[in-house]
Design an enzyme around this catalytic site. Structure first.
Site, short mmCIF file in Angstrom:
data_model
loop_
_atom_site.label_atom_id
_atom_site.label_comp_id
_atom_site.label_asym_id
_atom_site.label_seq_id
_atom_site.Cartn_x
_atom_site.Cartn_y
_atom_site.Cartn_z
N GLY A 291 0.83 -1.20 0.00
CA GLY A 291 0.00 0.00 0.00
C GLY A 291 0.87 1.25 0.00
O GLY A 291 1.92 1.29 0.64
N ALA B 51 -0.80 6.01 4.98
CA ALA B 51 -0.18 5.11 5.94
C ALA B 51 1.00 4.37 5.31
O ALA B 51 2.09 4.31 5.89
CB ALA B 51 -1.21 4.12 6.48
N ARG C 66 -21.15 11.82 12.19
CA ARG C 66 -21.66 11.35 10.91
C ARG C 66 -22.78 10.33 11.05
O ARG C 66 -23.76 10.37 10.30
CB ARG C 66 -20.51 10.75 10.09
N ARG D 213 -16.36 6.76 13.02
CA ARG D 213 -15.18 7.64 12.94
C ARG D 213 -15.61 9.10 12.87
O ARG D 213 -16.47 9.45 12.07
CB ARG D 213 -14.34 7.30 11.70
#
Length: 665
Positions: A40, A44, A337, A463
């Protein structure tokens, strides 16, 4: 299986600094002999690969994109949180920690969340030093704005392009290490299996997406930073290439998947406009700083708007229901959210949706434009400005703050959001579940680490906005460079891993067999059609609202769909060449297995918390009703092919915050 989170002893605020000061290290001369694979290249992955390379390790970084700059992190819009307290409005590391724990509905690990809040302050300094062009106040200081679920301004931003600018900063650091030879990049390579030797992660099998060739890559450990699995729903705000395959291959090799049913429902997405769509487009949560969410109070006004007989701008204030402000006066339009999403869904379920499908509410900037226009006129010394001047000046202020988002909205919908309210509706955005990791960000497989959205660790059941970028960079720049030493300090006498070992050959053979099986089905239905059906099932039964009956039905539907897929999917081309359809087929096959596990997780969790809303468990006012006595734990699932998964539990302990019902009123 006992899950040891390896949380250090001592007071919460001292855990990380004391642990960091005493943990095992790898000497510089030994780092040169250690090989690390990073899968990836988003925030990150790029930050981890760059930092590990800077420390002297030999790093291989894999991405299925043609460039690390194409990672999905680039799509993040609104900002990145940090407890800098630049606004002098009462922010602190503890407040960021508390807001995150509360925003996640008390379903995250205290120690990891506090460390994230603590490290957040360093991230901004790092990124400014890299040249990230954060917005600034008139005097040159970094600007902040608010996001949902908080009552302070702690979000740093670069208009609506924050993810792009942060990724470019990380990419520069990565490119520098590539030029120095400490990091070797493998673009257009997709991880298709994890190689485990004597219980430790020692490498991967990757497919060269340009040639179709399978390759073995060995290392002393593997770091995964492969993002989330939101595309299991087909329609989401994720890029179409986002997938779960790398993480799921690790699950198939024994890694545990934690809290897979926890997904982020984002309230400000451009509504679905037709069956032809393959993805959705997000409008940043930052817009809720200035936009007011409302629907018409009267059903006859709703019908008139849907039929084009009435414009929303023609509706008087007394005929509008600013339902977030009404239901949650303390936070108003900036509730978290999950709360905002459920409230919007409730209004649409009651028949107040403002588009043809009935699945949209308004996000209106008229008040903000007028307010900013009057302020701007005053600052320019314009006395008694007329309405046109006020609106023109106000639109200029809004353009500076959100101009690219407004432009994006107009291009997609054909409507000018400066003149008429935006239409928005909730959609799948982020996934809080992911690979189970301990305090070191190490999975239950020694030597396999997971960072960013790929792991479950920091957000609980929901989140907060602007925390994804914070976690990705915290994990990559400031956490894994330390904690990886806890494992690698025991590997300094381990010679370079041989990719010709039997475990590598077996993993490559398994991968080849799986790809050939997909090619040989030679059925009559496209991969896309299966993905769409899977996504619709997941959204209807394991999306914004879940029930025991719906989940039971969904599990049978997904299992049946999986059988049908393996008997009737059609994949054109060949496996040993460039073949995007084969890539997608393998990813959808993994989504189907993951979908079953998500349903199983949602069914077993007999409570509502955060984004997981079980219809059977709600308050009289329609809010989430937690069950802390029975479900205050991380649900970590072990996959058993063809059978129900096995549940392992990590108890969550709250010693520094009081467990109580969330309230944003």
């Amino acid at each position: 299986m006992y899950l040891d989170a390896n949380i250090p002893e001592g007071p919460l605020e001292e855990k990380w600094i004391n642990y960091r000061s005493k943990m095992n290290l790898v000497a510089p001369n030994n780092k040169r002999r250690i090989n690390i694979i990073v899968v990836g290249s988003g925030l990150a992955g790029a930050s981890a690969a760059a930092t590990l390379g800077e420390l002297g390790y030999n790093v291989k970084c894999f991405t299925f994109h043609d460039s690390a700059r194409r990672a999905h992190s680039i799509a993040a819009q609104g900002g990145i949180n940090a407890a800098k307290n630049y606004q002098n409005d009462g922010d602190s590391v503890y407040r960021l920690f508390y807001d995150t724990i509360k925003g996640g509905d008390y379903r995250s690990r205290e120690a990891n969340v506090y460390r994230l809040a603590e490290v957040s302050t360093e991230i901004i300094d790092q990124c400014v030093a890299q040249g990230v062009p954060f917005a600034r106040e008139y005097g040159g200081l970094l600007a902040n704005r608010s996001f949902g679920g908080v009552q302070v301004s702690r979000t740093f931003y670069a208009r609506g392009q924050t993810g792009q600018q942060l990724l470019l900063g990380a990419y520069q650091a990565l490119a520098r290490q590539t030029s120095l030879g400490t990091v070797q990049m493998y673009p257009r390579h997709e991880m298709l299996d994890l190689v485990v030797i004597d219980g430790k992660a020692r490498g991967i099998i990757a497919r060269n997406l340009l040639t179709g060739a399978l390759e073995r890559h060995a290392a002393h450990c593997v770091v995964m930073a492969t993002g989330g699995y939101g595309n299991v729903y087909y329609l989401s705000t994720n890029a179409m290439g986002c997938n779960v395959t790398a993480a799921w291959r690790a699950v198939k090799r024994g890694a545990l998947m934690a809290n897979p049913c926890y997904v982020q429902i984002h309230p400000t997405c451009i509504p679905v406009s037709g069956d032809y769509q393959s993805k959705l487009t997000l409008m940043s949560e930052s817009l809720r700083n200035d936009g007011r969410v409302w629907v018409p109070k009267k059903k006859e006004d709703v019908e008139a708007i849907r039929n084009g007989q009435l414009k929303p701008t023609q509706l008087s204030e007394e005929d509008r229901d600013y339902f977030l402000e009404r239901r949650y006066p303390a936070f108003g339009n900036l509730v978290p959210r999950d709360v905002a999403s459920r409230a919007s869904k409730a209004m649409c379920d009651e028949g107040h949706g403002v588009n043809i499908s009935g699945l949209a509410v308004y996000l209106d900037f008229a008040d903000a434009i007028k307010r900013y226009g009057q302020s701007e006129a005053g600052s320019r010394g314009i006395s008694s400005p007329d309405e046109d001047t006020i609106m023109r000046l106000g639109e200029g202020v809004i353009e500076k703050r959100y101009g690219n988002l407004f432009e994006m909205y107009e291009k997609i919908t054909g409507e000018d959001p400066y003149k008429t309210p935006m239409k928005i509706y909730p959609a799948i955005h982020y996934t809080m579940g992911g690979l189970w990791v301990d305090y070191n960000l190490e999975t239950n497989i020694p030597g396999l680490f997971a960072l960013g959205e790929c792991n479950f660790s920091d957000h609980g059941a929901n989140r907060l906005g602007a925390s994804a970028l914070m976690q990705g960079l915290a994990d990559g720049y400031f956490i894994i460079p330390y904690t990886i030493g806890q494992f690698l300090s025991g590997e300094i006498r381990t010679p370079a891993i041989d990719p010709d070992l039997s475990e590598f050959k077996e993993a490559e053979r398994d991968t080849r067999t799986r790809l050939e099986r997909l090619m040989n089905v030679n059925g009559s239905q496209s991969v896309e059609s299966f993905h769409r059906r899977l996504g619709l099932t997941m959204w209807d039964f394991c999306g914004m609202s879940r029930s025991a009956e719906g989940l039971t039905n969904a599990k049978e539907v997904v299992r049946s769909l999986r059988d049908e897929f393996w008997n009737d999917v059609y994949v054109p081309g060949k496996s040993d060449q460039f073949n995007p359809e084969l890539e997608k087929a393998a990813r959808v096959a993994d989504f189907m297995e993951l979908g079953e596990m998500m349903i199983e997780d949602a069914k077993h969790r007999e409570e509502s918390c955060g984004g997981h809303f079980r219809e059977e468990y709600q308050t009289g006012e329609g809010e989430a009703l937690r069950n802390d006595d029975d479900f205050a734990y991380v649900a970590a699932w072990q996959w058993l092919d063809g059978k129900d998964s096995i549940l392992h539990k990590e108890a969550l302990h709250f010693d520094n915050v009081e467990l109580k019902t969330r309230s944003y009123k």
